[in-house]
Design a protein around this motif. Sequence first.
Motif, short mmCIF file in Angstrom:
data_model
loop_
_atom_site.label_atom_id
_atom_site.label_comp_id
_atom_site.label_asym_id
_atom_site.label_seq_id
_atom_site.Cartn_x
_atom_site.Cartn_y
_atom_site.Cartn_z
N ARG A 17 39.74 48.11 44.87
CA ARG A 17 40.08 46.92 44.08
C ARG A 17 39.58 47.07 42.65
N GLU A 36 44.91 48.72 35.73
CA GLU A 36 45.81 47.71 35.16
C GLU A 36 45.39 47.34 33.75
N GLN A 37 44.07 47.10 33.57
CA GLN A 37 43.56 46.76 32.24
C GLN A 37 43.77 47.92 31.26
N LYS A 52 37.96 41.05 33.25
CA LYS A 52 38.91 40.20 32.53
C LYS A 52 38.61 40.23 31.04
N PRO A 76 35.42 43.52 39.82
CA PRO A 76 36.77 43.41 39.26
C PRO A 76 36.95 42.17 38.39
N GLU A 77 36.32 41.06 38.79
CA GLU A 77 36.44 39.81 38.01
C GLU A 77 35.82 39.94 36.62
N SER A 99 41.93 49.56 40.95
CA SER A 99 43.23 48.96 40.66
C SER A 99 43.14 48.05 39.43
N THR A 100 42.09 47.24 39.36
CA THR A 100 41.91 46.33 38.22
C THR A 100 41.68 47.11 36.93
#
Length: 280
Positions: A199, A206-207, A244, A240-241, A202-203
């Motif tokens: 996870r 994506e970023q 952001k 992962p959070e 993946s994050t």
Amino acid sequence: MQFKSTSSYIAPDDLTMAVNAAITLERPLLVKGEPGTGKTELARQIAASLGLPIVEWNIKSTTKAQQGLYEYDAVSRLRDSQLGDARVHDIGNYIRKGKLWQAFEAPGKVVLLIDEIDKADIEFPNDLLQELDRMEFHVYETGETVQAQHRPVVIITSNNEKELPDAFLRRCFFHYIRFPDAETLARIVAVHFPNLKPRLLSTALEQFFELRETPGLKKRPSTSEMLDWLKLILASDLAPEDLKRDPATMLPKLHGALLKNEQDVALFEKLAFLARRQTR
């Protein structure tokens, strides 16, 4: 003698084919691509995959082709003659062997890396045409001809800072290393960080690709910068959070590993400002 991916280097099929084609043709492999896509590391991994030693010639703006062959130290010989040193009677004592000479006289096959050839003067590639073609050169001071005992695997890298001469290009097998897609980049990351949680990976991917594909970016982050960023993320124990983007600046966490100039940082700050204006 076939090159393939190693435990620490993921080579796409087209790159593997290019390397093996150059080996079969016995021609230099000219590798271009964005900085940070692993061009220099490719040569080291070819050496590791084939079980060969490597001779590295790192080119600078002041490098001359002659330095790759040899240099004659006339100043030292003159000084020694003034001091009455017996070494002056053998001119070979003042011949410094260059990287090509080292590769040519090696007892077995080697990988010869000519790194960042486009940094040198425009005449630099032309000055090496005959030596790389015939695998020999003449030493005028001693009258000897140095011939390659075993034809080296020649890897030449370029960041495309200047055009290379057509005559030089004709003698090379060419390959452009494209930036890896998400799947390939995930495989590369797995080699360096095998215990990375899916996870988080993946994050992060994506970023990373969102940032890399931002229109107007002056320098897009490379594979090596992605790996540096992940290393910092793991060292900071981020979840992962935590990845952001900051809504005030639109910048990702630890963005200094990915963005390397103030114009790109300012671009994201401007995008954040425009986004705030639109939501009012």
